[in-house]
Write a protein that holds these residues in place. Structure first.
Motif, PDB file in Angstrom:
ATOM      1  N   VAL A  77       0.833  -1.202   0.000  1.00 45.24           N
ATOM      2  CA  VAL A  77       0.000   0.000   0.000  1.00 45.24           C
ATOM      3  C   VAL A  77       0.870   1.255   0.000  1.00 45.24           C
ATOM      4  CG1 VAL A  77      -1.717   1.333   1.276  1.00 45.24           C
ATOM      5  CG2 VAL A  77      -1.906  -1.164   1.154  1.00 45.24           C
ATOM      6  N   ALA A  78       1.880   1.294   0.887  1.00 44.30           N
ATOM      7  CA  ALA A  78       2.733   2.474   1.010  1.00 44.30           C
ATOM      8  C   ALA A  78       3.533   2.722  -0.267  1.00 44.30           C
ATOM      9  CB  ALA A  78       3.669   2.320   2.210  1.00 44.30           C
ATOM     10  N   VAL A  79       4.131   1.664  -0.808  1.00 50.91           N
ATOM     11  CA  VAL A  79       4.924   1.815  -2.031  1.00 50.91           C
ATOM     12  C   VAL A  79       4.033   2.216  -3.201  1.00 50.91           C
ATOM     13  CG1 VAL A  79       6.362   0.603  -3.722  1.00 50.91           C
ATOM     14  CG2 VAL A  79       6.731   0.231  -1.279  1.00 50.91           C
ATOM     15  N   LEU A 124       8.166   3.941   7.853  1.00 53.99           N
ATOM     16  CA  LEU A 124       7.388   4.540   8.945  1.00 53.99           C
ATOM     17  C   LEU A 124       5.891   4.460   8.654  1.00 53.99           C
ATOM     18  CD1 LEU A 124       9.542   7.706   9.734  1.00 53.99           C
ATOM     19  CD2 LEU A 124       9.365   5.607  11.085  1.00 53.99           C
ATOM     20  N   THR A 125       5.525   4.648   7.395  1.00 52.19           N
ATOM     21  CA  THR A 125       4.111   4.557   7.028  1.00 52.19           C
ATOM     22  C   THR A 125       3.590   3.136   7.225  1.00 52.19           C
ATOM     23  OG1 THR A 125       4.384   6.311   5.377  1.00 52.19           O
ATOM     24  CG2 THR A 125       2.425   4.928   5.190  1.00 52.19           C
ATOM     25  N   ALA A 126       4.366   2.160   6.777  1.00 52.43           N
ATOM     26  CA  ALA A 126       3.968   0.756   6.934  1.00 52.43           C
ATOM     27  C   ALA A 126       3.807   0.397   8.407  1.00 52.43           C
ATOM     28  CB  ALA A 126       4.995  -0.161   6.270  1.00 52.43           C
ATOM     29  N   GLN A 127       4.708   0.904   9.254  1.00 49.95           N
ATOM     30  CA  GLN A 127       4.605   0.636  10.682  1.00 49.95           C
ATOM     31  C   GLN A 127       3.393   1.332  11.292  1.00 49.95           C
ATOM     32  OE1 GLN A 127       6.511  -1.592  12.344  1.00 49.95           O
ATOM     33  NE2 GLN A 127       7.278  -2.000  10.277  1.00 49.95           N
ATOM     34  N   SER A 128       3.088   2.519  10.792  1.00 53.84           N
ATOM     35  CA  SER A 128       1.916   3.245  11.287  1.00 53.84           C
ATOM     36  C   SER A 128       0.629   2.484  10.974  1.00 53.84           C
ATOM     37  CB  SER A 128       1.867   4.638  10.654  1.00 53.84           C
ATOM     38  OG  SER A 128       0.684   5.324  11.003  1.00 53.84           O
ATOM     39  N   MET A 162       3.471  11.309   3.310  1.00 51.70           N
ATOM     40  CA  MET A 162       2.613  10.127   3.397  1.00 51.70           C
ATOM     41  C   MET A 162       2.592   9.589   4.820  1.00 51.70           C
ATOM     42  SD  MET A 162       2.891   6.613   1.143  1.00 51.70           S
ATOM     43  CE  MET A 162       4.580   6.283   1.694  1.00 51.70           C
ATOM     44  N   PHE A 163       3.766   9.535   5.448  1.00 53.87           N
ATOM     45  CA  PHE A 163       3.831   9.051   6.826  1.00 53.87           C
ATOM     46  C   PHE A 163       3.030   9.953   7.775  1.00 53.87           C
ATOM     47  CE2 PHE A 163       6.219   9.709  10.893  1.00 53.87           C
ATOM     48  CZ  PHE A 163       5.700   8.598  11.549  1.00 53.87           C
ATOM     49  N   VAL A 164       3.226  11.255   7.658  1.00 51.40           N
ATOM     50  CA  VAL A 164       2.494  12.199   8.523  1.00 51.40           C
ATOM     51  C   VAL A 164       0.999  12.068   8.287  1.00 51.40           C
ATOM     52  CG1 VAL A 164       2.109  14.636   9.046  1.00 51.40           C
ATOM     53  CG2 VAL A 164       4.437  13.806   8.660  1.00 51.40           C
ATOM     54  N   SER A 189      13.320   8.560   1.293  1.00 54.79           N
ATOM     55  CA  SER A 189      12.106   8.007   0.680  1.00 54.79           C
ATOM     56  C   SER A 189      11.760   6.651   1.288  1.00 54.79           C
ATOM     57  CB  SER A 189      12.299   7.862  -0.839  1.00 54.79           C
ATOM     58  OG  SER A 189      12.519   9.113  -1.442  1.00 54.79           O
ATOM     59  N   ILE A 190      12.778   5.809   1.455  1.00 57.33           N
ATOM     60  CA  ILE A 190      12.557   4.483   2.036  1.00 57.33           C
ATOM     61  C   ILE A 190      12.116   4.598   3.488  1.00 57.33           C
ATOM     62  CG2 ILE A 190      13.689   2.309   2.666  1.00 57.33           C
ATOM     63  CD1 ILE A 190      15.518   2.730   0.215  1.00 57.33           C
ATOM     64  N   LEU A 191      12.726   5.546   4.218  1.00 61.82           N
ATOM     65  CA  LEU A 191      12.348   5.743   5.620  1.00 61.82           C
ATOM     66  C   LEU A 191      10.879   6.123   5.739  1.00 61.82           C
ATOM     67  CD1 LEU A 191      13.081   5.991   8.624  1.00 61.82           C
ATOM     68  CD2 LEU A 191      13.794   8.361   8.157  1.00 61.82           C
TER      69      LEU A 191
END
Length: 265
Positions: free
Chosen positions: A118-120, A252-256, A176-178, A246-248
């Motif tokens: 999803v994140a990628v 972080l998004t996947a973990q969220s 995206m993470f935020v 970008s990878i970070l």
């Protein structure tokens, strides 16, 4: 193979959604208007480089040789870096925030599709959308290139756009993470801008500090590594750092989303 198919499916859904979203057209209008304004201002405005050279020649002032195309394009690319810093949080703020608000994020978090896919997929979709919007601006630059004398180095042109693409991907990844942390698009935009601005200004902060601390801060600056590309310097550390950001953001998004998945079990 299944994960790749999921990424492609998310990517296509995300990309199609941008071409039907009113906010995307507002973003496109701002990007083209501001980009066009600075392009013309730097080129033929009252303080533009062409205006300056012509005025000095008319006044009989002897000028040292000036590579107008290089001076102009590097200044324009510098402005573009600042422009995306302000505008991209508007594009990334709804990547997850709207789904949180509408309750569809819970469905996504509990679906068989992995958080990574999803994140990628989302990141590739939004970066591709920006790249499509940026194509007209590349055509503007080509007008300068074909009229450049001496010929503008193609390597510098390609490196500058690679740097811009990496910068865009890093900013959108953090955005995206935020966005995954809140259901308010406005809050997501403000927090993303604040985070990216801090990473942008680390170079200036590093200049005020001496020793290993100052050098360490400058190494993590978005501005420093973006400028390396603009100057035609292919520094592997700049490439690695911008890719790492970008990878970070994806990690972080996947973990969220994984944290949300666990709360729904």
């Amino acid at each position: 193979m299944l994960m790749l198919n999921n990424i492609v499916a998310i990517f296509r859904r995300e990309l199609q959604s941008y071409f039907t979203a009113p906010l995307a057209y507002i973003f496109a209008t701002l990007l083209w208007f501001l980009g066009g304004f600075f392009f013309l201002t730097l080129l033929i405005g009252p303080q533009g480089i062409v205006t300056f050279v012509v005025t000095q020649e008319q006044m009989g002032v002897a000028l040292p040789p000036i590579d107008v195309a290089t001076e102009f394009l590097q200044a324009f690319w510098g402005i573009l870096g600042i422009l995306v810093l302000f505008l991209l949080p508007l594009l990334s703020m709804g990547l997850y925030a709207e789904e949180r608000k509408q309750g569809t994020l819970e469905l996504l978090a509990t679906s068989p599709v992995t958080n990574w896919a999803v994140a990628v997929g989302k990141l590739l979709g939004v970066v591709t959308f920006f790249s499509v919007l940026f194509l007209p601006m590349v055509l503007w630059e080509l007008i300068v290139l074909v009229n450049a004398a001496p010929a503008f180095p193609l390597s510098l042109f390609l490196l500058a756009h690679l740097g811009l693409l990496l910068l865009v991907a890093a900013i959108l990844s953090f955005g995206m993470f935020v966005s995954s942390l809140t259901d308010s698009s406005l809050i997501a935009a403000v927090l993303t801008f604040t985070l990216v601005l801090m990473l942008w200004l680390l170079d200036m902060l590093g200049d005020r500090l001496s020793g290993p601390l100052g050098n360490g801060l400058k190494h993590f600056s978005l501005l420093k590594h973006y400028n390396n590309f603009l100057e035609g310097i292919f520094d592997s550390s700049s490439l690695v750092l911008l890719l790492s950001y970008s990878i970070l953001g994806v990690v972080l998004t996947a973990q969220s989303i994984e944290a949300l998945r666990w709360t729904r079990r």
